[in-house]
Design a protein around this motif. Structure first.
Motif, PDB file in Angstrom:
ATOM      1  N   CYS A 167      15.032  12.393 -27.848  1.00 35.66           N
ATOM      2  CA  CYS A 167      16.216  12.003 -28.622  1.00 35.66           C
ATOM      3  C   CYS A 167      16.726  10.638 -28.171  1.00 35.66           C
ATOM      4  CB  CYS A 167      17.318  13.051 -28.493  1.00 35.66           C
ATOM      5  SG  CYS A 167      16.982  14.560 -29.438  1.00 35.66           S
ATOM      6  N   CYS A 186      18.601  17.809 -30.580  1.00 35.56           N
ATOM      7  CA  CYS A 186      17.448  18.574 -31.054  1.00 35.56           C
ATOM      8  C   CYS A 186      17.523  19.962 -30.429  1.00 35.56           C
ATOM      9  CB  CYS A 186      16.152  17.837 -30.699  1.00 35.56           C
ATOM     10  SG  CYS A 186      15.751  17.916 -28.948  1.00 35.56           S
ATOM     11  N   CYS A 189      18.021  19.765 -26.583  1.00 36.61           N
ATOM     12  CA  CYS A 189      19.182  19.206 -25.897  1.00 36.61           C
ATOM     13  C   CYS A 189      20.497  19.509 -26.618  1.00 36.61           C
ATOM     14  CB  CYS A 189      19.004  17.694 -25.709  1.00 36.61           C
ATOM     15  SG  CYS A 189      18.933  16.765 -27.244  1.00 36.61           S
TER      16      CYS A 189
HETATM   17 ZN    ZN Z   1      16.860  16.233 -27.898  1.00 35.60          ZN
END
Ligand code: ZN
Ligand code: ZN
Ligand code: FE
Length: 725
Positions: A167, A186, A189
């Motif tokens: 990310c 995502c 995370c």
């Molecule tokens: Zn992520």
């Protein structure tokens, strides 16, 4: 062979103001520069973005034009200031580090899941497949997750979710759609749901009520076609009549839509649209009992999309609260306050920092300007020379912070008599003033001393501008249309304090943004029991019948009548006249939500044709009792109720137009106040005024109801301080 002459180069600095941060503007500028062969740089500043563009003059001109025409969906390009500079021989275009400065760019409004994110959401090969928190610079939560200004991830409720390596790489890549997307995350995370989605789906399919966390608060969801489920939700919520909104991917199956309505539904605000219910729409009767109108909305978060697709049917989506309480925003509160209402709670660990209810629109106007609209500024016709705050009214409360031409109207706060709404008033005010980096020097407020906002304003160390309620309504409409000239204004609502200490609300004003004159008004009647008369329209009907010299049929009247001398404030509110006729017609003797009797009276009248009841105007006083007398006599004669309701609507419209005709000198005519949410009345008055040759100004994006008061107060205060300067 002749050499081509070296190209003539130019360099131009473009300072862009508006909503240009947190909306993917810099990557857009980068892409645009590359496409046009323009070199230089772009960076965020305290006011917006600054661009230096170097290249052939024609290329720079195209680049500058497309900057405005092709901007990202969430961007709002405001003022662009161009300055010619000497070329420096830059050889590429780069995104530079931000340069903080004075002023502050606006925080963007919350935005619905974009097409690109939707494609990824349902693509099994994508790493965010099925991720309920997918977002990018073009979509996702904004205002509702901001803890403090300016808009950076560290200042949002996403701060506690550090980006994973994948990310972060996207977040730092100027060519990526998620470059500086503060809400991005995502499955590795990001936040997590408190209940597996599959479980929530099974519960819903079994007829359960599930609380679902949205952008600005929780909704209560259940199958919209399931009569038992909807009835259960209604009784648990203790809401016996007010319609529920329905979320669906196919609104055309539920309501009749024209192109304009489709545009409203699919616009970036994703509001609830009130539209005519389709005959045979697959929706339980209990969703909107007896109502021809249905509120529909499209899914706007990834979680909504996942739910709707898995359930495969429309869902009721109504604010999670008991009647009259503000919407629930946090998971603990949801468990506490929704126990006994929801069978399960589908929450998550991304906090909602700001309560923001769904916006509500009709074809004609915005009814509630909230999620998706806030905090986008409206333009004031007269700039605020000093920063100012307008604190609005009491019900459907909003406030407005203004600086220069920009007026930032808060989301709908609700009824300021409630503790939660007052907390939101204080918290959001702090955010807005921090966002704009202003300390209001002027505070505009309503005349009503008992309004919480008025009381608060009077305790502040600031210059106060008291504004009469109906003048504020009229000014809101004038300002929305960018006007500051003189107008006539028909302002019809339930209640507002007049300058003579009585309650006004059936007003014809001659006004501009500075002041007003009360030209004509509805004759006042006593409201037996004050507030009690608002909840029990039959009391007002009794007062009107007495004024009309007709017998009063209500059995409780003799007892109530005795208290007339004790508590019976005089009111010329048009809303009260509608209440009275509704009670007379047996539509409703008591109400469970504001404006209910009038809404049901409008529904009863429907499209039924009828000649207007006559109504006298004597010395600028409109004899509303004439209309009540006519309705009473027709009912006695056995005329169908729908025809009586229709003749009453036409009578109000006709006498309003006559009042205007008597004093019209070519000015535009403003139509404002909550009563003009009645579309039959609105269109009848508009038709009548058009036949007089008047230009009419009705509300569009600022609500005609008290949600628009703060904007009107701000427009008046700005005009008055300009006059003092
Ligand atoms: Zn992520
Ligand atoms: Zn997106
Ligand atoms: Fe009002």
């Amino acid at each position: 062979m002749a050499l081509a002459p070296p190209p003539i180069l130019a360099r131009r600095r473009l300072d862009v103001e508006g909503t240009v941060q947190g909306v993917g503007f810099r990557p857009f500028v980068h892409g645009l520069a590359v496409r046009h062969g323009v070199h230089g740089h772009v960076l965020n500043t305290g006011r917006g973005v600054t661009i230096e563009a170097e290249g052939e003059p024609a290329a720079i001109a195209r680049f500058a034009a497309e900057l405005e025409t092709d901007a990202p969906v969430l961007a709002r390009v405001g003022k662009v200031t161009a300055t010619e500079l000497a070329p420096r021989g830059d050889v590429r275009f780069e995104i530079r580090a931000s340069r903080p400065g004075a002023g502050a760019p606006a925080i963007p409004a919350d935005a619905p899941t974009c097409e690109d994110c939707l494609r990824e959401l349902f693509d099994p090969a994508d790493r965010r497949h099925g991720h309920p928190f997918i977002s990018c610079t073009n979509c996702g939560p904004r205002l509702t997750m901001v803890v403090r200004a300016p808009y950076d991830r560290a200042n949002t409720t996403m701060a506690r979710f550090p980006l994973c390596a994948a990310c972060r790489a996207e977040y730092e890549d100027p060519a990526d759609r998620r470059f500086h997307a503060e809400s991005t995350c995502c499955p590795d995370c990001g936040p997590r749901l408190s209940l597996p989605l599959t479980e929530a789906v099974e519960l819903l399919l079994d007829g359960a009520v599930v609380a679902v966390k949205g952008l600005g608060g929780f909704h209560l969801a259940c199958l919209a076609a399931d009569e038992d489920a909807v009835a259960r939700l209604r009784s648990r919520k203790r809401r016996d009549a007010k319609p529920f909104a329905v979320m669906t991917n196919d609104p055309g199956a539920l309501v009749v839509l024209d192109a304009m309505q489709t545009g409203l539904l699919t616009g970036p605000e994703r509001p609830i649209l009130l539209a005519r219910r389709r005959a045979g729409a697959p929706v339980a009767r209990a969703v909107a009992p007896g109502d021809a109108l249905l509120g529909v909305l499209l899914p706007y978060t990834p979680l909504h999309h996942l739910l709707l697709r898995a359930v495969g049917a429309p869902l009721v989506m109504t604010s999670a609260n008991r009647s009259d309480e503000p919407i629930v925003v946090d998971d603990d509160q949801a468990r506490r306050r929704l126990a006994g209402i929801a069978d399960a709670i589908l929450g998550h660990d991304r906090a909602i920092h700001r309560r923001c209810e769904d916006s509500v629109v009709r074809r004609e106007h915005v009814v509630r300007r909230s999620r998706g609209y806030a905090p986008r500024p409206m333009r004031l016709p007269v700039a605020a020379a000093r920063p100012l705050l307008a604190v609005g009214a009491e019900l459907k409360s909003t406030f407005c912070v203004a600086t220069g031409h920009d007026a930032f109207v808060s989301p709908h706060l609700g009824d300021l008599r409630s503790f939660e709404a007052r907390s939101a008033f204080h918290a959001d005010r702090a955010l807005y003033t921090a966002m704009l980096r202003v300390r209001p020097e002027v505070i505009a407020h309503d005349l009503h001393p008992d309004y919480a906002a008025t009381a608060w304003a009077r305790e502040q160390d600031a210059e106060l501008v008291p504004v009469q309620h109906h003048h504020a309504h009229a000014a809101a409409c004038l300002a929305e249309h960018g006007r500051d000239d003189q107008a006539l204004a028909l302002v019809f609502d339930g209640t507002g304090l007049g300058t003579d200490g009585t309650l006004w609300g059936g007003e014809l004003l001659r006004c501009d943004l500075f002041g007003f004159e009360r030209v004509a008004h509805l004759e006042a009647v006593p409201l037996p029991g004050g507030e009690a008369a608002v909840r029990q329209p039959w009391r007002t009907a009794a007062a009107y019948l007495e004024q009309a010299g007709r017998p009063v049929p209500f059995p409780r009247w003799p007892a109530v009548r005795q208290s007339l001398g004790v508590n019976a404030p005089r009111s010329s509110g048009m809303g009260r006249l509608f209440d009275a006729v509704a009670a007379l017609l047996g539509v409703r003797e008591e109400i469970s939500y504001e404006g209910q009797a009038a809404i049901e009276l409008e529904r009863l009248a429907g499209d039924v044709a009828a000649a207007p009841y006559p109504c006298r105007i004597v010395g600028g006083v409109v004899r509303g009792a004439d209309l009540v007398a006519a309705a009473h006599d027709d009912l006695e004669a056995g005329r169908p109720r729908a025809q009586v309701a229709a003749a009453f609507h036409e009578g109000v419209a006709a006498v309003s137009v006559a009042a205007v005709a008597a004093v019209h000198r070519g000015e535009p005519v403003v139509l404002s106040g909550g009563t003009f949410q009645n579309v039959r009345l609105l269109s009848a008055v508009e038709r009548g005024l058009a036949s007089l040759g008047c230009v009419t100004l009705a509300h569009r994006t600022i609500p005609p109801n008290d949600g628009g008061i703060s904007f009107g107060q701000a427009a008046i205060a700005a005009r008055r301080i300009a006059a003092c300067a």
